[in-house]
Design a protein around this motif. Structure first.
Motif, PDB file in Angstrom:
ATOM      1  N   ALA A  41     -14.127  -7.406  -0.418  1.00 48.57           N
ATOM      2  CA  ALA A  41     -13.123  -7.218   0.602  1.00 48.57           C
ATOM      3  C   ALA A  41     -13.907  -7.399   1.751  1.00 48.57           C
ATOM      4  CB  ALA A  41     -12.402  -5.836   0.358  1.00 48.57           C
ATOM      5  N   ARG A  73     -14.179 -11.708  -6.794  1.00 44.59           N
ATOM      6  CA  ARG A  73     -13.814 -10.693  -7.697  1.00 44.59           C
ATOM      7  C   ARG A  73     -13.668 -10.999  -9.191  1.00 44.59           C
ATOM      8  NH1 ARG A  73      -8.701  -8.000  -4.230  1.00 44.59           N
ATOM      9  NH2 ARG A  73     -10.019  -7.313  -2.481  1.00 44.59           N
ATOM     10  N   MET A  91     -10.552 -13.977   2.899  1.00 48.48           N
ATOM     11  CA  MET A  91      -9.427 -12.972   3.207  1.00 48.48           C
ATOM     12  C   MET A  91      -9.621 -12.853   5.005  1.00 48.48           C
ATOM     13  SD  MET A  91      -8.489  -9.809   1.230  1.00 48.48           S
ATOM     14  CE  MET A  91      -9.689  -8.701   1.226  1.00 48.48           C
ATOM     15  N   TRP A 175      -5.067   2.140  -1.026  1.00 48.10           N
ATOM     16  CA  TRP A 175      -6.333   1.141  -0.977  1.00 48.10           C
ATOM     17  C   TRP A 175      -7.563   1.804  -1.139  1.00 48.10           C
ATOM     18  CZ3 TRP A 175     -10.605  -1.001   0.319  1.00 48.10           C
ATOM     19  CH2 TRP A 175     -11.050  -2.328  -0.187  1.00 48.10           C
ATOM     20  N   ASN A 199      -2.234  -7.378   3.245  1.00 49.47           N
ATOM     21  CA  ASN A 199      -2.675  -5.626   3.038  1.00 49.47           C
ATOM     22  C   ASN A 199      -2.807  -4.895   4.176  1.00 49.47           C
ATOM     23  OD1 ASN A 199      -2.639  -3.341   1.686  1.00 49.47           O
ATOM     24  ND2 ASN A 199      -4.503  -3.897   0.310  1.00 49.47           N
ATOM     25  N   VAL A 201      -4.102  -1.731   5.582  1.00 47.22           N
ATOM     26  CA  VAL A 201      -4.649  -0.349   5.107  1.00 47.22           C
ATOM     27  C   VAL A 201      -4.896   0.575   6.463  1.00 47.22           C
ATOM     28  CG1 VAL A 201      -6.606   0.920   3.787  1.00 47.22           C
ATOM     29  CG2 VAL A 201      -5.882  -1.658   3.237  1.00 47.22           C
ATOM     30  N   ASP A 222      -7.844  -1.565   8.388  1.00 47.19           N
ATOM     31  CA  ASP A 222      -8.518  -2.387   7.571  1.00 47.19           C
ATOM     32  C   ASP A 222      -7.434  -3.353   6.876  1.00 47.19           C
ATOM     33  OD1 ASP A 222      -9.185  -3.786   5.464  1.00 47.19           O
ATOM     34  OD2 ASP A 222      -9.592  -2.241   4.171  1.00 47.19           O
ATOM     35  N   THR A 223      -7.279  -4.519   7.717  1.00 43.68           N
ATOM     36  CA  THR A 223      -6.158  -5.325   7.014  1.00 43.68           C
ATOM     37  C   THR A 223      -6.750  -6.640   6.447  1.00 43.68           C
ATOM     38  OG1 THR A 223      -5.762  -7.259   8.639  1.00 43.68           O
ATOM     39  CG2 THR A 223      -4.810  -4.888   9.039  1.00 43.68           C
ATOM     40  N   GLY A 224      -6.331  -7.053   5.164  1.00 46.12           N
ATOM     41  CA  GLY A 224      -6.568  -8.246   4.549  1.00 46.12           C
ATOM     42  C   GLY A 224      -5.565  -9.116   4.133  1.00 46.12           C
TER      43      GLY A 224
HETATM   44  N1  SER Z   1      -9.453  -3.890   1.970  1.00 45.63           N
HETATM   45  C1  SER Z   1      -8.020  -4.343   1.757  1.00 45.63           C
HETATM   46  C2  SER Z   1      -8.077  -5.383   0.646  1.00 45.63           C
HETATM   47  O1  SER Z   1      -8.906  -6.003   0.087  1.00 45.63           O
HETATM   48  C3  SER Z   1      -7.406  -4.929   2.809  1.00 45.63           C
HETATM   49  O2  SER Z   1      -8.399  -5.654   3.504  1.00 45.63           O
HETATM   50  O3  SER Z   1      -7.089  -5.995   0.225  1.00 45.63           O
END
Ligand code: SER
Length: 427
Positions: A41, A73, A91, A175, A199, A201, A222-224
């Motif tokens: 992440a 992942r 990401m 998350w 997402n 967070v 924390d956005t992704g």
């Molecule tokens: N850590 C969160 C994710 O992996 C948002 O970045 O989805």
């Protein structure tokens, strides 16, 4: 049609304008986080800023950063080949480490921000790209963590009706942490074409190794946003594999395959890209932990190329297609000679195992074999030819046979017996 290159630039400049320092992706091999094998992440390289062990003002000159992070992942490795799963992906993320200033989306300074700015900016960026949000989700709360009413109100203020703000539980809308401990918190997620693309967070907690939550000194963001998924929506393709990110590799594959099998093509596209990036970050195939992940995907790559009828000689061009697409953003890919050498070496070694196993397989396996017999024969290939079971299953499938639980049971029984014998010998 907007290209992935343009989207990268738009994203980074959007957040740079809003006071974020742009930070390059960290390596897929985390350098100071023993709790995880690989980077999964965007927030991972920033863990210590969320916990204030490091000071973002000192290191970045801002409480705000943004990045495009390489991630890998392995949890879904067996799903690769379907239309949505990937091992390696990128990401896009923006982050805030507190203390929180005005949290005003019109304020482009360097202070920490929270839900209001994060949500307004995500909405603005998605709208700028011309995408329409179907709906969003928020955390519904549970015993020690309240419902995220604040995010609800913000989405409402933006103009979302209550049916478009869905409440979800811990499974979906809470998350983290990555690895065994770390920052974590409730999320709000953005859905486009029924797919979660972003997402957000809100890191308010720290979860320790025993699963206990404590409040962080400063709440953070924390956005992704999954890059491949975003590009699929923007380029309106059927799956992520038709986006321009995979296009050079796909073109070579389509011109060189003998057997059309979309699942195998996707595995090849995913594993090629994943292995190129892992090797570029310094990993070598081995039987241990990270090295074994690389070995596994290279073996799966070999077997899938084999069944697609792609010769190992085409590998150089395939590898080049990945490297050329990504080199402008990832200078670690410049050592093509080394990347090629590590990958080809492993693949050539494994090809020998594969060829002798397939020969043996064709000699030994009969149409009439029962599941138990299949389990036994597979065990033989494993012990005498070094053929890993997941690859054996691929060979079996290519013959139109299934690996069922009876075959699995027989294989496991023999495996246990074998372990006991070797243990006895060593004592
Ligand atoms: N850590 C969160 C994710 O992996 C948002 O970045 O989805």
């Amino acid at each position: 049609m907007i290209s992935s290159e343009e989207v990268r630039k738009l994203f980074l400049s959007f957040f740079q304008t809003r006071g974020h320092k742009i930070i390059p992706s960290s390596s897929l091999i985390p350098y100071d986080d023993p709790s995880v094998l690989l980077t999964t992440a965007g927030m991972q390289q920033f863990k210590k800023y969320f916990t204030r062990q490091k000071d973002p003002m000192v290191d970045f000159g801002s409480q705000r950063v943004a990045s495009i992070q390489k991630c890998f992942r392995t949890t879904d490795i067996d799903e690769i080949g379907d239309p949505t799963h990937l091992t390696f992906f990128e990401m896009l993320g923006n982050f805030s480490f507190g203390p929180i200033g005005k949290d005003d989306p019109k304020e482009f300074g360097k202070d920490g921000y929270f839900k209001k700015s994060a949500i307004y900016w995500a909405y603005e960026f998605i709208s700028q790209l011309g995408l329409k949000i179907d709906y969003v989700t928020i955390f519904e709360g549970e015993k020690n963590i309240p419902l995220d009413n604040e995010s609800y109100r913000i989405w409402e203020e933006i103009g979302f009706s209550s049916e478009k703000i869905k409440r979800r539980g811990r499974e979906d809308n809470f998350w983290g942490p990555t690895g065994e401990e770390g920052p974590c918190g409730p999320t709000t997620e953005i859905y486009v074409n029924d797919v979660e693309i972003w997402n957000l967070v809100f890191n308010e907690y720290y979860q320790d190794r025993d699963g206990n939550l404590s409040k962080l000194e400063f709440s953070g963001v924390d956005t992704g946003m999954g890059f491949e998924r975003l590009m699929k929506s923007l380029q309106n393709t059927e799956t992520i594999f038709e986006t321009d990110l995979f296009q050079p590799t796909r073109t070579i594959l389509e011109n060189s395959i003998k057997n059309y099998d979309i699942r195998r093509q996707r595995i090849v596209m995913d594993h090629l890209r994943g292995s190129v990036f892992l090797v570029a970050d310094g990993l070598y195939p081995s039987n241990l932990e990270r090295g074994y992940i690389l070995r596994r995907i290279l073996r799966r790559l070999t077997v899938n190329m084999y069944f697609l009828g792609i010769r190992v000689d085409s590998l150089e061009n395939l590898l080049k297609s990945v490297v050329e697409k990504y080199l402008p953003f990832y200078s670690e890919l410049k050592n093509f000679v080394k990347i090629k050498e590590v990958i080809l070496n492993e693949i050539n070694n494994f090809e020998r195992v594969l060829n002798s196993s397939i020969k043996e397989f064709n000699k030994k396996f009969r149409e009439s074999d029962s599941s138990e017999t299949i389990g036994e024969k597979m065990f033989f290939l494993y012990t005498s030819h070094g053929l890993p079971l997941d690859i054996g299953k691929e060979i079996l499938m290519s013959k139109g046979r299934q690996w069922d639980r009876f075959a699995q049971q027989r294989f496991e029984d023999l495996f246990k017996k074998h372990q006991l014998i070797s243990k006895g010998k060593n004592e």
